[in-house]
Scaffold this motif. Sequence first.
Motif, PDB file in Angstrom:
ATOM      1  N   TYR A  36       0.851  -1.186   0.000  1.00  0.00           N
ATOM      2  CA  TYR A  36       0.000   0.000   0.000  1.00  0.00           C
ATOM      3  C   TYR A  36       0.885   1.233   0.000  1.00  0.00           C
ATOM      4  O   TYR A  36       2.036   1.197   0.443  1.00  0.00           O
ATOM      5  N   SER A  48      -3.310   3.229  10.879  1.00  0.00           N
ATOM      6  CA  SER A  48      -4.375   3.591   9.940  1.00  0.00           C
ATOM      7  C   SER A  48      -3.717   4.189   8.709  1.00  0.00           C
ATOM      8  O   SER A  48      -2.824   5.041   8.817  1.00  0.00           O
ATOM      9  N   ASP A  51      -4.986   5.203   2.013  1.00  0.00           N
ATOM     10  CA  ASP A  51      -4.370   4.602   0.840  1.00  0.00           C
ATOM     11  C   ASP A  51      -4.550   5.499  -0.384  1.00  0.00           C
ATOM     12  O   ASP A  51      -5.628   6.036  -0.620  1.00  0.00           O
ATOM     13  N   LEU A  87      -7.584   2.265   5.911  1.00  0.00           N
ATOM     14  CA  LEU A  87      -7.291   0.854   6.112  1.00  0.00           C
ATOM     15  C   LEU A  87      -6.608   0.728   7.473  1.00  0.00           C
ATOM     16  O   LEU A  87      -5.840   1.611   7.868  1.00  0.00           O
TER      17      LEU A  87
END
Length: 160
Positions: A36, A48, A51, A87
Amino acid sequence: MKKVAGILVAIMFVSGFSGCQNKQQKQTASGAYDLYEGYLTVNEDILSVNDFQFIDLADQYWINELNLTIDDMPNGYYIYDPSEELLTFTLTDETRYNFYDTEAQFLSADDEDRLYTTTNLDDFLAKFDTDGNGDLGKTPFEIQVLADGQVLSIREIFVN
């Protein structure tokens, strides 16, 4: 009897191939982890990630897809962030943090490449979490994450 044995061997052979195929389908493109790119926030051992797609001048597909011009990339890159979705992953004691120690906080001033690698989260936060709230600002990072959600490594994407 030979036909039955032959059929059983054929079934085991085909089942063996389909079992291997399922395992390969679960692997990521890299073979071991998901990759990512994003902005980070750290809260204890929770990472956290906002992205995004980091696009540089070599990424002709994305340049064409987004109709980017050189004016959109004045520093040689463009950050395409179509979503604010975060994410969430887990940091471990084995997570590697790779970043440039430009102010020689951790490396000697004589070290020419200034690339610093550590598994110490406190060193990483000392460099990027300037106000202590866990938000690492607008520094882009590349994050390698194992299938179970544990972060393997975090690498600073150095931009000017």
